[in-house]
Design a protein around this motif. Structure first.
Motif, PDB file in Angstrom:
ATOM      1  N   GLU A 151       3.644  -2.241  -7.657  1.00 31.53           N
ATOM      2  CA  GLU A 151       2.447  -2.902  -7.457  1.00 31.53           C
ATOM      3  C   GLU A 151       2.421  -3.487  -6.059  1.00 31.53           C
ATOM      4  O   GLU A 151       3.113  -4.427  -5.525  1.00 31.53           O
ATOM      5  N   LEU A 152       1.367  -2.710  -5.183  1.00 31.54           N
ATOM      6  CA  LEU A 152       1.173  -3.044  -3.586  1.00 31.54           C
ATOM      7  C   LEU A 152      -0.212  -3.727  -3.425  1.00 31.54           C
ATOM      8  O   LEU A 152      -1.108  -3.142  -4.011  1.00 31.54           O
ATOM      9  N   TYR A 153      -0.101  -4.868  -2.738  1.00 36.00           N
ATOM     10  CA  TYR A 153      -1.380  -5.520  -2.363  1.00 36.00           C
ATOM     11  C   TYR A 153      -1.675  -5.046  -0.722  1.00 36.00           C
ATOM     12  O   TYR A 153      -0.815  -5.190  -0.123  1.00 36.00           O
ATOM     13  N   ASN A 154      -2.744  -4.106  -0.419  1.00 35.02           N
ATOM     14  CA  ASN A 154      -3.135  -3.672   0.544  1.00 35.02           C
ATOM     15  C   ASN A 154      -4.031  -4.268   1.478  1.00 35.02           C
ATOM     16  O   ASN A 154      -4.446  -4.094   2.580  1.00 35.02           O
ATOM     17  N   GLY A 155      -4.203  -5.701   1.084  1.00 34.26           N
ATOM     18  CA  GLY A 155      -5.184  -6.531   1.772  1.00 34.26           C
ATOM     19  C   GLY A 155      -6.488  -6.632   1.190  1.00 34.26           C
ATOM     20  O   GLY A 155      -7.463  -7.450   1.120  1.00 34.26           O
ATOM     21  N   GLU A 156      -6.803  -5.745   0.343  1.00 35.93           N
ATOM     22  CA  GLU A 156      -8.180  -5.618  -0.443  1.00 35.93           C
ATOM     23  C   GLU A 156      -7.594  -5.752  -1.784  1.00 35.93           C
ATOM     24  O   GLU A 156      -8.519  -6.420  -2.600  1.00 35.93           O
ATOM     25  N   ARG A 157      -7.097  -5.004  -2.283  1.00 34.00           N
ATOM     26  CA  ARG A 157      -6.721  -4.778  -3.787  1.00 34.00           C
ATOM     27  C   ARG A 157      -5.488  -4.372  -3.944  1.00 34.00           C
ATOM     28  O   ARG A 157      -4.476  -4.015  -3.085  1.00 34.00           O
ATOM     29  N   TRP A 158      -4.828  -4.455  -5.410  1.00 31.23           N
ATOM     30  CA  TRP A 158      -3.451  -4.196  -5.816  1.00 31.23           C
ATOM     31  C   TRP A 158      -3.491  -2.562  -6.146  1.00 31.23           C
ATOM     32  O   TRP A 158      -4.392  -2.050  -6.690  1.00 31.23           O
ATOM     33  N   VAL A 159      -2.678  -1.806  -5.660  1.00 25.42           N
ATOM     34  CA  VAL A 159      -2.502  -0.430  -5.958  1.00 25.42           C
ATOM     35  C   VAL A 159      -1.188  -0.168  -6.633  1.00 25.42           C
ATOM     36  O   VAL A 159      -0.231  -0.930  -6.108  1.00 25.42           O
ATOM     37  N   THR A 160      -1.110   1.019  -7.290  1.00 29.35           N
ATOM     38  CA  THR A 160       0.227   1.405  -8.064  1.00 29.35           C
ATOM     39  C   THR A 160       0.848   2.273  -7.308  1.00 29.35           C
ATOM     40  O   THR A 160       0.647   3.445  -7.120  1.00 29.35           O
ATOM     41  N   GLY A 161       2.081   1.777  -6.451  1.00 27.72           N
ATOM     42  CA  GLY A 161       2.961   2.970  -5.996  1.00 27.72           C
ATOM     43  C   GLY A 161       3.912   3.531  -6.745  1.00 27.72           C
ATOM     44  O   GLY A 161       4.575   2.814  -7.681  1.00 27.72           O
ATOM     45  N   ARG A 162       4.052   4.728  -6.868  1.00 25.45           N
ATOM     46  CA  ARG A 162       5.168   5.340  -7.432  1.00 25.45           C
ATOM     47  C   ARG A 162       5.765   6.547  -6.589  1.00 25.45           C
ATOM     48  O   ARG A 162       5.718   6.463  -5.325  1.00 25.45           O
ATOM     49  N   GLU A 163       6.836   7.017  -7.048  1.00 25.00           N
ATOM     50  CA  GLU A 163       7.839   7.714  -6.293  1.00 25.00           C
ATOM     51  C   GLU A 163       7.030   8.556  -5.289  1.00 25.00           C
ATOM     52  O   GLU A 163       6.215   9.337  -5.599  1.00 25.00           O
ATOM     53  N   GLY A 164       7.343   8.469  -4.103  1.00 23.87           N
ATOM     54  CA  GLY A 164       6.942   9.225  -3.054  1.00 23.87           C
ATOM     55  C   GLY A 164       5.601   8.716  -2.535  1.00 23.87           C
ATOM     56  O   GLY A 164       5.577   8.924  -1.397  1.00 23.87           O
ATOM     57  N   ASP A 165       5.043   7.505  -2.905  1.00 24.61           N
ATOM     58  CA  ASP A 165       4.194   7.127  -2.329  1.00 24.61           C
ATOM     59  C   ASP A 165       4.541   5.992  -1.204  1.00 24.61           C
ATOM     60  O   ASP A 165       5.519   5.603  -1.273  1.00 24.61           O
ATOM     61  N   PHE A 166       3.606   5.815  -0.410  1.00 22.20           N
ATOM     62  CA  PHE A 166       3.844   5.250   1.076  1.00 22.20           C
ATOM     63  C   PHE A 166       2.738   4.278   1.279  1.00 22.20           C
ATOM     64  O   PHE A 166       1.584   4.565   1.416  1.00 22.20           O
ATOM     65  N   LEU A 167       3.055   3.002   1.988  1.00 23.08           N
ATOM     66  CA  LEU A 167       1.922   1.971   2.316  1.00 23.08           C
ATOM     67  C   LEU A 167       2.614   1.501   3.707  1.00 23.08           C
ATOM     68  O   LEU A 167       3.693   0.929   3.849  1.00 23.08           O
ATOM     69  N   TYR A 168       1.732   1.708   4.769  1.00 18.09           N
ATOM     70  CA  TYR A 168       2.018   1.203   6.007  1.00 18.09           C
ATOM     71  C   TYR A 168       1.051  -0.067   6.082  1.00 18.09           C
ATOM     72  O   TYR A 168      -0.341   0.095   6.064  1.00 18.09           O
ATOM     73  N   VAL A 169       1.486  -1.053   6.854  1.00 19.84           N
ATOM     74  CA  VAL A 169       0.850  -2.321   6.859  1.00 19.84           C
ATOM     75  C   VAL A 169       1.134  -2.692   8.532  1.00 19.84           C
ATOM     76  O   VAL A 169       2.313  -3.192   8.866  1.00 19.84           O
ATOM     77  N   PRO A 170      -0.146  -2.568   9.251  1.00 22.01           N
ATOM     78  CA  PRO A 170      -0.037  -3.010  10.503  1.00 22.01           C
ATOM     79  C   PRO A 170       0.435  -4.292  10.798  1.00 22.01           C
ATOM     80  O   PRO A 170       0.211  -5.221   9.820  1.00 22.01           O
ATOM     81  N   VAL A 171       0.680  -4.715  12.144  1.00 23.29           N
ATOM     82  CA  VAL A 171       0.777  -6.277  12.621  1.00 23.29           C
ATOM     83  C   VAL A 171      -0.538  -6.873  11.986  1.00 23.29           C
ATOM     84  O   VAL A 171      -1.595  -6.338  12.141  1.00 23.29           O
ATOM     85  N   GLY A 172      -0.450  -8.048  11.268  1.00 23.01           N
ATOM     86  CA  GLY A 172      -1.481  -9.001  11.080  1.00 23.01           C
ATOM     87  C   GLY A 172      -1.760  -8.518   9.466  1.00 23.01           C
ATOM     88  O   GLY A 172      -2.799  -9.211   9.205  1.00 23.01           O
ATOM     89  N   GLY A 173      -1.758  -7.528   8.979  1.00 23.49           N
ATOM     90  CA  GLY A 173      -2.183  -6.843   7.708  1.00 23.49           C
ATOM     91  C   GLY A 173      -1.688  -7.792   6.402  1.00 23.49           C
ATOM     92  O   GLY A 173      -0.401  -7.941   6.399  1.00 23.49           O
ATOM     93  N   LEU A 174      -2.462  -8.227   5.758  1.00 15.99           N
ATOM     94  CA  LEU A 174      -2.189  -8.884   4.499  1.00 15.99           C
ATOM     95  C   LEU A 174      -1.612  -8.012   3.549  1.00 15.99           C
ATOM     96  O   LEU A 174      -2.001  -6.821   3.479  1.00 15.99           O
ATOM     97  N   HIS A 175      -0.672  -8.351   2.976  1.00 16.01           N
ATOM     98  CA  HIS A 175       0.087  -7.398   1.883  1.00 16.01           C
ATOM     99  C   HIS A 175       1.211  -8.354   1.004  1.00 16.01           C
ATOM    100  O   HIS A 175       1.438  -9.176   1.182  1.00 16.01           O
ATOM    101  N   ALA A 176       1.347  -7.928  -0.057  1.00 15.92           N
ATOM    102  CA  ALA A 176       2.175  -8.395  -1.246  1.00 15.92           C
ATOM    103  C   ALA A 176       2.713  -7.161  -1.972  1.00 15.92           C
ATOM    104  O   ALA A 176       2.368  -6.008  -1.945  1.00 15.92           O
ATOM    105  N   PHE A 177       3.788  -7.423  -2.898  1.00 18.91           N
ATOM    106  CA  PHE A 177       4.386  -6.533  -3.768  1.00 18.91           C
ATOM    107  C   PHE A 177       4.988  -7.052  -5.015  1.00 18.91           C
ATOM    108  O   PHE A 177       5.379  -8.516  -4.960  1.00 18.91           O
ATOM    109  N   LYS A 178       5.000  -6.507  -6.013  1.00 20.27           N
ATOM    110  CA  LYS A 178       5.591  -6.962  -7.186  1.00 20.27           C
ATOM    111  C   LYS A 178       5.856  -5.801  -8.336  1.00 20.27           C
ATOM    112  O   LYS A 178       5.337  -4.830  -8.224  1.00 20.27           O
TER     113      LYS A 178
END
Length: 172
Positions: free
Chosen positions: A88-115
């Motif tokens: 589970e990746l938080y992209n600053g707006e909502r949680w998205v489910t990352g699976r094999e091959g998925d990618f999340l880029y968080v620029p400087v200052g971007g809110l994010h989380a993972f679990k």
């Protein structure tokens, strides 16, 4: 095939007319550099080994691993590439489910989380750019989290990790 006449590359940083033998190889079966309850981290490319260009880490999270709460960085971007499992990746707006091959880029200052909320382990690559001495952070974050309070807050700020829970409300 046509080519653009002008491409803007960064200024050269290597000035010899001959290449060097300086590549670094890390076998896939190298043991993790850190093992903690529910996680292990492999230092693939550190701030030191890349001359500060980037840091690349393979992180393996066990089932039901808390990961990191919502935070941002002032000095570096962070990217996540899922190798296996779900995260589970938080992209600053909502949680998205990352699976094999998925990618999340968080620029400087971007809110994010993972679990990892699943009953299966997950594995990912984490890329920090530019590089920063994240190894000390990874090696001590569990201990500092247990201590909590102002000591944890200072530790996080020292490592360019600004957790929403640590921030003081803005004056109106």
């Amino acid at each position: 095939m046509s080519y653009l006449e002008y491409l803007e590359y960064p200024e050269p940083r290597y000035h010899s007319d001959r290449g060097e033998v300086n590549a670094v190889f890390r076998p896939a079966d190298s043991p993790p550099d850190i093992v903690s309850p529910g996680a292990s981290t492999h230092y693939l490319a550190t701030n030191e080994s890349t001359g500060g260009e980037f840091g690349l880490y393979r992180v393996e999270l066990g089932a039901q691993s808390a990961g990191a709460k919502t935070h941002f960085h002032k000095a570096m971007s962070e990217s996540f590439y899922i190798l296996s499992g779900e995260l589970e990746l938080y992209n600053g707006e909502r949680w998205v489910t990352g699976r094999e091959g998925d990618f999340l880029y968080v620029p400087v200052g971007g809110l994010h989380a993972f679990k990892n909320v699943t009953d299966e382990p997950t594995s990912m690559l984490m890329l920090f750019s530019p590089g920063a001495p994240r190894e000390e952070y990874f090696e001590h974050v569990a201990e500092m989290s247990q201590r909590g309070g102002e000591e944890l807050e200072r530790f996080r700020f020292r490592h360019d990790s600004y957790f929403v829970e640590d921030l003081k409300p803005e004056a109106e």
